[in-house]
Design an enzyme around this catalytic site. Structure first.
Site, PDB file in Angstrom:
ATOM      1  N   SER A 131     -21.870  37.448 -17.401  1.00 49.41           N
ATOM      2  CA  SER A 131     -20.486  37.362 -16.941  1.00 49.41           C
ATOM      3  C   SER A 131     -19.955  35.980 -17.257  1.00 49.41           C
ATOM      4  O   SER A 131     -20.736  35.030 -17.438  1.00 49.41           O
ATOM      5  CB  SER A 131     -20.436  37.610 -15.431  1.00 49.41           C
ATOM      6  OG  SER A 131     -19.203  37.234 -14.880  1.00 49.41           O
ATOM      7  N   TYR A 144     -22.509  35.343  -6.483  1.00 48.91           N
ATOM      8  CA  TYR A 144     -22.511  36.081  -7.749  1.00 48.91           C
ATOM      9  C   TYR A 144     -22.792  35.147  -8.917  1.00 48.91           C
ATOM     10  O   TYR A 144     -23.627  35.443  -9.781  1.00 48.91           O
ATOM     11  CB  TYR A 144     -21.164  36.772  -7.935  1.00 48.91           C
ATOM     12  CG  TYR A 144     -21.054  37.591  -9.208  1.00 48.91           C
ATOM     13  CD1 TYR A 144     -21.738  38.784  -9.334  1.00 48.91           C
ATOM     14  CD2 TYR A 144     -20.250  37.168 -10.257  1.00 48.91           C
ATOM     15  CE1 TYR A 144     -21.634  39.546 -10.492  1.00 48.91           C
ATOM     16  CE2 TYR A 144     -20.124  37.922 -11.408  1.00 48.91           C
ATOM     17  CZ  TYR A 144     -20.822  39.112 -11.526  1.00 48.91           C
ATOM     18  OH  TYR A 144     -20.720  39.860 -12.676  1.00 48.91           O
TER      19      TYR A 144
END
Length: 231
Positions: A131, A144
């Protein structure tokens, strides 16, 4: 194509946007082994693409050994599954951190460990779908981003360890993509979700397929995919 010549590709998170797009893109040339949290959607996808479901609980990596015991061939592994829960470090308890790291980091490491002998035998490829949060951390994204920074470290260490065995390891870093996860993120952010504003999952799937199918004389280690300019 004879079965022994067709690559066997494992895709985690196949019931989600990028995973489903990738399964459909690879199906004509790959034998697919697919995992996903939504059993009904996974079974429907397997029926559509001729894939084999693999039942894994990514929050319980200790169960993987038994789940993959019967696999005879694996050429590629695409670690695509992930979870995200937004919130400031001051407010997120250890349960969020434990769950996020288990699914996003520990599960890929443990699944890789069990499948690596099969991938080595085929001189295959592992792709970690990371990501933009694995490259830069922002407020509210601590748990995250930490899991994705760790995933990047896992991929880099694995690449150095396996290069001499002919195993390729790559990471792809998509920007915001039009998936159910992105819809959940926008809800957590208190914003609206407009799929047209984000990358099409098929575009990310095409980038992953390029990493899997690229000629052996080129090692694509890191690939960043960002939303293109809008008219």
């Amino acid at each position: 194509m004879p079965d022994r010549l067709r690559p066997v590709t494992v895709i985690t998170g196949a019931a989600g946007g990028i995973g489903t797009a990738l399964a459909r893109l690879l199906a004509p040339a790959h034998d697919l082994i697919l995992t996903g949290r939504d059993a009904a959607r996974l079974d429907a996808l397997c029926a559509e693409v001729g894939g084999r479901p693999l039942r894994l609980d990514l929050t319980r990596p200790e169960t993987f050994a038994a789940a993959v015991e019967g696999l005879e061939r694996v050429t590629n592994v695409v670690h695509n599954a992930g979870v995200v829960e937004l919130g400031p470090v001051a407010e997120q308890g250890h349960e969020v951190w434990t769950r996020t790291l288990a699914v996003n980091t520990v599960a890929p490491a443990e699944l890789t460990r069990h499948l690596l002998p099969l991938v080595r035998a085929e001189r295959g490829t592992l792709v970690f779908v990371n990501s933009g949060a694995g490259l830069a951390a922002h407020a509210g994204w601590g748990s995250y981003a930490a899991s994705k920074f760790a995933l990047r470290a896992l991929a880099e260490a694995l690449r150095a360890e396996e290069a001499g065995r002919g195993v390729r390891v790559g990471s792809v870093y998509p920007g915001r993509t039009a998936t159910p996860m992105q819809a959940s993120v926008r809800a957590q952010e208190g914003g609206t979700y407009s799929p047209d504003a984000y990358i099409d999952p098929q575009s990310v799937a095409a980038a992953i397929r390029f990493m899997l199918d690229s000629p052996r004389d080129a090692d694509i280690t890191d690939l960043t995919v960002r939303p293109g300019p809008r008219p």
